[in-house]
Design an enzyme around this catalytic site. Structure first.
Site, PDB file in Angstrom:
ATOM      1  N   LEU A 182       0.829  -1.202   0.000  1.00 34.14           N
ATOM      2  CA  LEU A 182       0.000   0.000   0.000  1.00 34.14           C
ATOM      3  C   LEU A 182       0.865   1.255   0.000  1.00 34.14           C
ATOM      4  O   LEU A 182       1.852   1.346   0.747  1.00 34.14           O
ATOM      5  CB  LEU A 182      -0.908   0.019   1.230  1.00 34.14           C
ATOM      6  CG  LEU A 182      -1.842  -1.182   1.379  1.00 34.14           C
ATOM      7  CD1 LEU A 182      -1.611  -1.868   2.713  1.00 34.14           C
ATOM      8  CD2 LEU A 182      -3.293  -0.781   1.239  1.00 34.14           C
ATOM      9  N   ASP A 183       0.501   2.194  -0.858  1.00 35.61           N
ATOM     10  CA  ASP A 183       1.087   3.523  -0.786  1.00 35.61           C
ATOM     11  C   ASP A 183       0.517   4.202   0.459  1.00 35.61           C
ATOM     12  O   ASP A 183      -0.502   3.779   0.999  1.00 35.61           O
ATOM     13  CB  ASP A 183       0.711   4.298  -2.052  1.00 35.61           C
ATOM     14  CG  ASP A 183       1.290   5.697  -2.062  1.00 35.61           C
ATOM     15  OD1 ASP A 183       2.442   5.850  -1.629  1.00 35.61           O
ATOM     16  OD2 ASP A 183       0.586   6.628  -2.489  1.00 35.61           O
ATOM     17  N   LYS A 184       1.173   5.255   0.925  1.00 41.16           N
ATOM     18  CA  LYS A 184       0.692   5.935   2.134  1.00 41.16           C
ATOM     19  C   LYS A 184      -0.256   7.083   1.796  1.00 41.16           C
ATOM     20  O   LYS A 184      -1.451   7.033   2.082  1.00 41.16           O
ATOM     21  CB  LYS A 184       1.866   6.451   2.968  1.00 41.16           C
ATOM     22  CG  LYS A 184       1.468   7.308   4.170  1.00 41.16           C
ATOM     23  CD  LYS A 184       2.699   7.722   4.951  1.00 41.16           C
ATOM     24  CE  LYS A 184       2.371   8.819   5.954  1.00 41.16           C
ATOM     25  NZ  LYS A 184       2.194  10.145   5.300  1.00 41.16           N
TER      26      LYS A 184
ATOM     27  N   VAL B 273      -1.380  -1.095  -4.242  1.00 38.53           N
ATOM     28  CA  VAL B 273      -2.509  -0.174  -4.138  1.00 38.53           C
ATOM     29  C   VAL B 273      -1.955   1.246  -4.059  1.00 38.53           C
ATOM     30  O   VAL B 273      -1.184   1.572  -3.158  1.00 38.53           O
ATOM     31  CB  VAL B 273      -3.363  -0.465  -2.887  1.00 38.53           C
ATOM     32  CG1 VAL B 273      -4.636   0.383  -2.910  1.00 38.53           C
ATOM     33  CG2 VAL B 273      -3.706  -1.942  -2.798  1.00 38.53           C
TER      34      VAL B 273
END
Length: 633
Positions: free
Chosen positions: A308-310, A510
């Site tokens: 996951l990206d932040k 994501v």
């Protein structure tokens, strides 16, 4: 001819059924002659659509199920098994009728999307409101939408305000408050209020049109399982014909050979996978999750590592300035205005946050003239003001420019970072003059989504971000992620994904679909947070979430697993049915008519099994995504 048969299929089925009933009556009365005539007529009435489909398949060198049925029925008539010939043809038409009806239900989700598409628009022409066809609206025209009306194009509000239902786009039934300069999307409906909007995207370019296009393409894009089954059918049908001839030759029993032909029809096997994918993809789309085809469903269901990206994925993506520390004689307003002037060249979300903060405070930068402004990738920006050189950026930028940072400022920097904030240095001629802290809140549904992913089979959850280590560490700790890696460049994210794939892990990435586009393309499944559907998000990713709510990811993951499981169940049902029927034929327990009845029952069984995916669209309550109770384990 094909159109005629398709149009009159029901009438032919009813006529054949009526003739069978009449034949059965005369069978009870003992009149064999009239009984045989009615059964022959029943077979001849029903054989038309079957024969036509068999011939159509043969013209393209394809061996279909209908070909097996046609050969079997002709054989039954030749050996004077009129009763079975009539019953078999009727059951086949009846099965086709029920199959068509139930398949139509699985496609309701897609059809309901099509029904939402607006047909007309009200535009202002020469000062008057004129209703025109949707295809006649042009970019730049002013479109009027009144209460209860559908928004016909994508655009920006230039007058008025409204509460808008965007469920057609995002799958969310919660009303959105929209006012001047806000973006609105085609297919949305105004609940209360009145707006005039400037058309920015029309026709096939609108977000809603792209959604429909993607869903239609996805429904027709076959998975590896479907492709295998189609190839299997090409060899299976002629093999069964040859095998039936061998059985007839060895047993000297033509009736047994014909029964073998009918019983071996793999109807449930061929239809079991497509109907599951259609139901799963259609209902995911209604929930605001666009899954691009059956192949994506298969890969999505097998994911074990979620990356996951932040910013914009785990966090809201709407950061705000929380603190400004000053280390010279400038005021807070002066240093903010100066910083905003330098950040004008940046498209990074942190830079835009500084610009927005200055605009919100109504700080004028007309006296600040910036020259040689430059964006430094993943580091910050630089520029010259009144012959003084300025930098705004992270610690890496300071190190690369050999800028010495006093220990007191370093302590302030570390303190801000540990609070989960992103702190950026501001320097003038190599001296730190300020520190701007920015913070982005974690999405309220992020923890729930992460927990659901883990419960549904994700073994490893990782966050990759370009943000600082302290901010990343805090987010990872709150969400209970397995790993986090901070201060990464796009190519470093890709290297991490490649390493995971080399370790035989199935990776889902994501991100927001823009900065993370390369990583989305590289991963086994790329998921873009669509934010209402940016073009690049739709084009790059395998899955597009049509809102910024992370629980949509859990919906898509759960639905894909359920769809894949039901597809496997359907394949098992079909194979077991064929094997048991063939054994029944060999041992004399199954005959032509009874075998055909069981065969059609198996077709309906796999369709009804696939329809277990359908309850997910009966309620808007997204808690229902716990398909754990509903479908397929």
């Amino acid at each position: 001819m094909a159109l005629w048969f398709n149009k009159h299929l029901n009438k032919l089925m009813y006529t054949s059924g009526a003739l069978l009933v009449i034949g059965l009556v005369f069978l009870v009365m003992g009149d064999s002659a009239i009984r045989d005539i009615t059964f022959i007529l029943a077979a001849l009435v029903a054989i038309g659509p079957i024969l036509q489909r068999a011939w159509s398949a043969l013209t393209v060198r394809s061996f279909s199920i209908e070909l097996l049925i046609t050969i079997a029925v002709i054989g039954a008539l030749i050996i004077q098994e009129y009763t079975e010939a009539g019953i078999v043809t009727f059951l086949f038409l009846f099965g086709a009728y029920l199959e068509k009806r139930t398949l139509a239900k699985t496609r309701n989700s897609i059809q309901s999307l099509l029904d939402m598409a607006p047909n007309v628009a009200k535009v202002i022409l020469d000062g008057e409101i004129v209703e025109v066809d949707i295809d006649e609206v042009e970019v730049g025209e002013t479109v009027v939408v009144q209460p209860g009306g559908k928004i016909p194009v994508d655009g920006k509000i230039v007058k008025g305000k409204a509460q808008i239902n965007e469920s057609a786009i995002s799958g969310e039934s919660v009303l959105q408050n929209k006012t001047l300069e806000d973006e609105v999307f085609s297919g949305s409906v105004i609940d209360t209020g009145y707006i005039e909007l400037e058309a920015t995207k029309i026709g096939e370019d609108t977000t809603f049109s792209k959604i429909i296009e993607l869903v239609e393409e996805a429904s027709e894009r076959k998975s590896g399982t479907e492709k295998f089954l189609n190839r299997f059918a090409q060899y299976y049908t002629p093999a069964i014909v040859v095998l039936a001839v061998v059985v007839g030759f060895i047993s000297q029993n033509v009736h047994l050979a014909i029964t073998f032909l009918v019983i071996a029809c793999p109807g449930a096997l061929i239809i079991g996978a497509p109907v599951a994918y259609v139901a799963g993809i259609g209902n995911s789309a209604k929930k605001g999750v666009l899954v691009k085809g059956g192949d994506t469903v298969d890969r999505f269901a097998k994911i074990d590592t979620v990356i996951l990206d932040k910013t914009g994925t785990l966090t809201e993506g709407r950061p705000s300035v929380t603190n400004i520390s000053i280390y010279n004689d400038m005021t807070e307003e002066e240093i903010l205005a100066l910083s905003a002037s330098l950040e004008q060249v940046s498209e990074h979300h942190l830079g835009r946050t500084i610009v927005k903060e200055a605009e919100d405070r109504k700080l004028k930068d007309t006296d600040v003239k910036v020259t040689d402004a430059e964006t430094i990738k993943a580091r910050g920006v630089s520029g010259i003001i009144n012959e003084d050189t300025y930098y705004i950026g992270n610690k890496k930028l300071m190190d690369e420019q050999n800028i010495t940072i006093p220990e007191a400022i370093i302590n302030d920097y570390i303190s801000e970072q540990k609070e989960g904030q992103t702190a950026m240095f501001i320097t003038k001629n190599g001296e730190v003059i300020g520190l701007i802290s920015i913070m982005d809140r974690i999405k309220e549904d992020a923890l729930e989504a992460v927990n659901t992913l883990r419960e549904r089979g994700a073994e490893k959850l990782v966050m990759l971000t370009g943000d600082n280590r302290y901010a990343a560490e805090k987010v990872a700790a709150i969400l209970g992620l397995d790993e986090f890696h901070a201060e990464l460049l796009p190519d470093e994210k890709m290297a991490y994904i490649e390493n995971e794939q080399n370790n035989k892990r199935k990776v889902m990435m994501v991100g927001d679909g823009i900065n993370d586009a390369p990583a989305l393309a590289l991963s086994d499944v790329g998921v873009a947070i669509g934010h209402g559907g940016t073009d690049i998000a739709m084009e790059t990713a395998d899955v597009v979430l049509m809102s910024d709510k992370l629980k949509k990811l859990a919906i898509g993951y759960t639905m894909s697993k359920s769809t894949f499981n039901i597809m496997m169940q359907n394949t098992g049902i079909a194979l077991i049915t064929v094997v048991l029927l063939l054994l029944g034929v060999v041992y004399g327990y199954i005959h032509l008519a009874s075998g055909m009845l069981i065969h059609q029952a198996s077709v309906l069984a796999v369709i009804m099994n696939a329809m277990r995916l359908m309850p997910m669209n009966r309620k808007d309550n997204e808690e229902e995504i716990s398909v754990k109770e509903a479908a397929a384990s």
